[in-house]
Design a protein around this motif. Structure first.
Motif, PDB file in Angstrom:
ATOM      1  N   UNK A  37       0.825  -1.203   0.000  1.00  0.00           N
ATOM      2  CA  UNK A  37       0.000   0.000   0.000  1.00  0.00           C
ATOM      3  C   UNK A  37       0.865   1.262   0.000  1.00  0.00           C
ATOM      4  N   UNK A  38       0.435   2.327  -0.667  1.00  0.00           N
ATOM      5  CA  UNK A  38       1.208   3.585  -0.673  1.00  0.00           C
ATOM      6  C   UNK A  38       1.424   4.139   0.729  1.00  0.00           C
ATOM      7  N   UNK A  39       0.452   3.940   1.620  1.00  0.00           N
ATOM      8  CA  UNK A  39       0.567   4.479   2.973  1.00  0.00           C
ATOM      9  C   UNK A  39       1.658   3.792   3.788  1.00  0.00           C
ATOM     10  N   UNK A  40       2.173   2.664   3.300  1.00  0.00           N
ATOM     11  CA  UNK A  40       3.194   1.922   4.044  1.00  0.00           C
ATOM     12  C   UNK A  40       4.601   2.466   3.809  1.00  0.00           C
ATOM     13  N   UNK A  41       4.741   3.461   2.896  1.00  0.00           N
ATOM     14  CA  UNK A  41       6.064   4.007   2.595  1.00  0.00           C
ATOM     15  C   UNK A  41       6.158   5.468   3.013  1.00  0.00           C
ATOM     16  N   UNK A  42       7.360   5.928   3.268  1.00  0.00           N
ATOM     17  CA  UNK A  42       7.592   7.325   3.641  1.00  0.00           C
ATOM     18  C   UNK A  42       7.259   8.268   2.482  1.00  0.00           C
ATOM     19  N   UNK A  43       7.526   7.832   1.259  1.00  0.00           N
ATOM     20  CA  UNK A  43       7.304   8.685   0.093  1.00  0.00           C
ATOM     21  C   UNK A  43       5.848   8.704  -0.361  1.00  0.00           C
ATOM     22  N   UNK A  44       5.060   7.745   0.128  1.00  0.00           N
ATOM     23  CA  UNK A  44       3.674   7.654  -0.315  1.00  0.00           C
ATOM     24  C   UNK A  44       3.515   6.949  -1.644  1.00  0.00           C
ATOM     25  N   UNK A  61       9.001 -14.790   8.637  1.00  0.00           N
ATOM     26  CA  UNK A  61       9.907 -15.902   8.918  1.00  0.00           C
ATOM     27  C   UNK A  61      10.982 -15.517   9.918  1.00  0.00           C
ATOM     28  N   UNK A  62      10.852 -14.312  10.491  1.00  0.00           N
ATOM     29  CA  UNK A  62      11.802 -13.742  11.457  1.00  0.00           C
ATOM     30  C   UNK A  62      13.238 -13.910  10.980  1.00  0.00           C
ATOM     31  N   UNK A  63      13.480 -13.463   9.757  1.00  0.00           N
ATOM     32  CA  UNK A  63      14.817 -13.553   9.166  1.00  0.00           C
ATOM     33  C   UNK A  63      15.579 -12.251   9.350  1.00  0.00           C
ATOM     34  N   UNK A  64      15.148 -11.184   8.661  1.00  0.00           N
ATOM     35  CA  UNK A  64      15.832  -9.906   8.815  1.00  0.00           C
ATOM     36  C   UNK A  64      16.516  -9.403   7.572  1.00  0.00           C
ATOM     37  N   UNK A  65      16.569 -10.222   6.503  1.00  0.00           N
ATOM     38  CA  UNK A  65      17.120  -9.735   5.243  1.00  0.00           C
ATOM     39  C   UNK A  65      16.196  -8.662   4.671  1.00  0.00           C
ATOM     40  N   UNK A  66      16.773  -7.666   4.008  1.00  0.00           N
ATOM     41  CA  UNK A  66      15.969  -6.567   3.495  1.00  0.00           C
ATOM     42  C   UNK A  66      16.502  -6.100   2.154  1.00  0.00           C
ATOM     43  N   UNK A  67      15.591  -5.741   1.266  1.00  0.00           N
ATOM     44  CA  UNK A  67      15.974  -5.200  -0.039  1.00  0.00           C
ATOM     45  C   UNK A  67      15.800  -3.688  -0.071  1.00  0.00           C
ATOM     46  N   UNK A  68      15.194  -3.115   0.967  1.00  0.00           N
ATOM     47  CA  UNK A  68      15.070  -1.662   1.106  1.00  0.00           C
ATOM     48  C   UNK A  68      15.449  -1.289   2.534  1.00  0.00           C
ATOM     49  N   UNK A  69      15.811  -0.047   2.743  1.00  0.00           N
ATOM     50  CA  UNK A  69      16.175   0.438   4.068  1.00  0.00           C
ATOM     51  C   UNK A  69      14.933   0.475   4.956  1.00  0.00           C
ATOM     52  N   UNK A  70      14.933  -0.317   6.012  1.00  0.00           N
ATOM     53  CA  UNK A  70      13.745  -0.437   6.865  1.00  0.00           C
ATOM     54  C   UNK A  70      13.329   0.910   7.438  1.00  0.00           C
ATOM     55  N   UNK A  71      14.272   1.660   7.985  1.00  0.00           N
ATOM     56  CA  UNK A  71      13.932   2.931   8.613  1.00  0.00           C
ATOM     57  C   UNK A  71      13.670   4.053   7.631  1.00  0.00           C
ATOM     58  N   UNK A  72      14.306   3.998   6.448  1.00  0.00           N
ATOM     59  CA  UNK A  72      14.158   5.075   5.490  1.00  0.00           C
ATOM     60  C   UNK A  72      13.031   4.885   4.492  1.00  0.00           C
ATOM     61  N   UNK A  73      12.728   3.630   4.159  1.00  0.00           N
ATOM     62  CA  UNK A  73      11.719   3.364   3.119  1.00  0.00           C
ATOM     63  C   UNK A  73      10.307   3.276   3.687  1.00  0.00           C
ATOM     64  N   UNK A  74      10.165   2.585   4.812  1.00  0.00           N
ATOM     65  CA  UNK A  74       8.822   2.315   5.327  1.00  0.00           C
ATOM     66  C   UNK A  74       8.354   3.431   6.259  1.00  0.00           C
ATOM     67  N   UNK A  75       7.074   3.725   6.192  1.00  0.00           N
ATOM     68  CA  UNK A  75       6.448   4.690   7.086  1.00  0.00           C
ATOM     69  C   UNK A  75       6.201   4.037   8.441  1.00  0.00           C
ATOM     70  N   UNK A  76       5.599   4.793   9.346  1.00  0.00           N
ATOM     71  CA  UNK A  76       5.260   4.226  10.654  1.00  0.00           C
ATOM     72  C   UNK A  76       4.305   3.045  10.489  1.00  0.00           C
ATOM     73  N   UNK A  78       4.158   1.063   7.799  1.00  0.00           N
ATOM     74  CA  UNK A  78       4.923  -0.044   7.247  1.00  0.00           C
ATOM     75  C   UNK A  78       5.765  -0.735   8.307  1.00  0.00           C
ATOM     76  N   UNK A  79       6.423   0.057   9.147  1.00  0.00           N
ATOM     77  CA  UNK A  79       7.219  -0.544  10.218  1.00  0.00           C
ATOM     78  C   UNK A  79       6.319  -1.279  11.214  1.00  0.00           C
ATOM     79  N   UNK A  80       5.106  -0.749  11.425  1.00  0.00           N
ATOM     80  CA  UNK A  80       4.161  -1.436  12.306  1.00  0.00           C
ATOM     81  C   UNK A  80       3.743  -2.780  11.745  1.00  0.00           C
TER      82      UNK A  80
END
Length: 454
Positions: A37-44, A61-76, A78-80
């Motif tokens: 969803x657009x609301x899940x990203x910082x940029x919209x 799967x509680x892994x932790x690999x990421x293809x985007x920066x968790x703190x920079x890409x996702x909004x509140x 998305x992180x939720x």
């Protein structure tokens, strides 16, 4: 009425391993839909579904690999969603694994078959409910304790607003106990490598979640009996002893191999080296936090980490890998064969029939998946073997550590990691359960013949 009857009939036909796979797949798809969803990203802007699916699978799967920066890409939001996937995925796997893996051998009067071990009693529906409550209690206790320490440190030690400090504390507490390794910081915990008030609580959360609920039950019973004789189960003894040994081996290996590496711990003082060595020895248990740059580590260190990640943590916990009990069973089988003994003994117990063959099956299939994934990525990319093997092992063992190549993989390569994360999280559990539940006596035996081995 007909729909309800059809659902009941379907539930009776689906085996517990199949139900585990379907439930986990549904969780991943729901998470991917929300993250797209657009609301899940910082940029919209809408995140490509491949990236949303990768992130959802990695979180669930509680892994932790990421293809985007968790703190920079996702909004509140998305992180939720990521935090919720981690919590649900970790708790769900612990609950299912405790019921499916702790117990063995007999079908109960429930619609789903569970297994009971030789040292446990038959589970009733009420006891299954108590197991779920117990797992939730252990989860909340450790997550609350870790969150409290981290919140105070970020609030008092780094002058962050209380709300921001509490959010960071909550995120890292949930991520650490569930062995996820997600962090809002782009460099994980490298900025706090020499701060024991940050790294030690996170490491404690990782170890606690990785031991597994059955072991915590044993520890609780031991603590309550103060001074009374306590008979430890084989599972608890193996998990605690092998975990301790692997932590010691990892700690010594990291110090020996990275001591003079100027890109990792070479520039740290003695205290910093010991702290970062301990922290990185814990992470292959399997959480993807890092306080040192794995992309700058020696090839030998990456290989040692590959082995530690592949073994993983304890059964019925939030850790991945083939599990320390599976690894220990194979060692005892080898020891028994070297001694010429017909049966395998651990302590004062004999391992049950079929345990060794189940362990061998899980290990060989796991190795096959890791090697197949490695070969697939080698044909798609120009990265080196040590980088790719590290990535595929981390994905299958649901660790989340990386040398930094995850985001640079092509989409088909990322989908290979998605498959490895999915299978690595539920595969060993479902496979071990299916093997135990499908065991049946043969009506006859064929003549024996021994091929040449070795």
């Amino acid at each position: 009425m007909r729909a309800g009857r059809r659902l009941r009939d379907l539930s009776q036909r689906i085996s517990p391993p199949q139900l585990t796979v379907l439930t986990f797949a549904l969780l991943v798809l729901c998470g991917a839909g929300l993250l797209a969803l657009p609301a899940a990203t910082e940029s919209g802007e809408r995140t490509p579904f491949a990236a949303a699916l990768f992130t959802s699978t990695s979180a669930a799967s509680v892994t932790g690999l990421a293809v985007v920066d968790t703190g920079g890409h996702w909004s509140f939001l998305g992180e939720g969603v990521i935090l919720a996937l981690i919590q649900v995925g970790g708790f769900g796997i612990m609950a299912l694994a405790t019921v499916l893996t702790l117990v063995v051998g007999r079908h109960l009067g429930l619609r789903m078959a569970v297994r009971t071990g030789s040292e446990t009693k038959t589970l009733t529906l009420g006891e299954v409910r108590r197991i779920a409550v117990g797992i939730l209690t252990v989860t909340l206790v450790f997550e609350t304790a870790v969150m409290a320490v981290l919140t105070l440190r970020w609030w008092i030690g780094y002058d962050l607003p209380l709300g921001s400090a509490a959010y960071l504390g909550l995120f890292h507490a949930v991520s650490s106990f569930n062995n996820a390794g997600f962090s809002p910081f782009a460099d994980s915990l490298m900025g706090y490598a020499t701060d024991p008030w940050i790294t030690v609580p996170v490491a404690v959360g990782v170890v606690a979640g990785g031991l597994g609920f059955p072991v915590w039950v044993e520890l609780w019973r031991f603590a309550r009996r103060r001074g009374e004789r306590h008979t430890w189960t084989i599972h608890a003894r193996i998990t605690l002893s092998v975990t301790g040994c692997l932590l010691a081996v990892g700690f010594a290996a990291f110090l020996a191999l990275e001591w003079d590496n100027p890109a990792t711990m070479g520039g740290l003082d003695l205290r910093g080296k010991l702290l970062t060595g301990f922290f990185q020895a814990v992470m292959p248990r399997t959480a993807g936090f890092n306080s040192l740059d794995f992309g700058a580590m020696n090839t030998q260190t990456l290989l040692v980490t590959d082995l530690l990640m592949f073994v993983g943590g304890g059964s019925a916990g939030t850790a991945g890998g083939i599990k320390v009990t599976t690894f220990a069973v194979l060692l005892f089988v080898v020891l028994a064969n070297v001694r010429g003994e017909p049966t395998v003994h651990v302590g004062h117990r004999r391992l049950g029939e079929g345990v060794a063959s189940q362990a061998v099956t899980v290990v060989l299939l796991s190795l096959s998946l890791v090697l197949a994934g490695t070969l697939a990525l080698m044909t798609m990319t120009t990265f080196t073997l040590d980088e790719i093997l590290f990535e595929t092992t981390s994905a299958f063992a649901t660790v989340g550590l990386s040398t930094g190549i995850t985001a640079d993989l092509p989409v088909p390569g990322q989908m290979v990691l998605v498959f490895l994360m999915f299978v690595g999280r539920i595969g060993p559990i479902a496979l071990a359960s299916a093997l135990a539940l499908r065991r049946r006596a043969r009506a006859y035996e064929l003549p024996e013949e021994r091929p040449i081995v070795g």
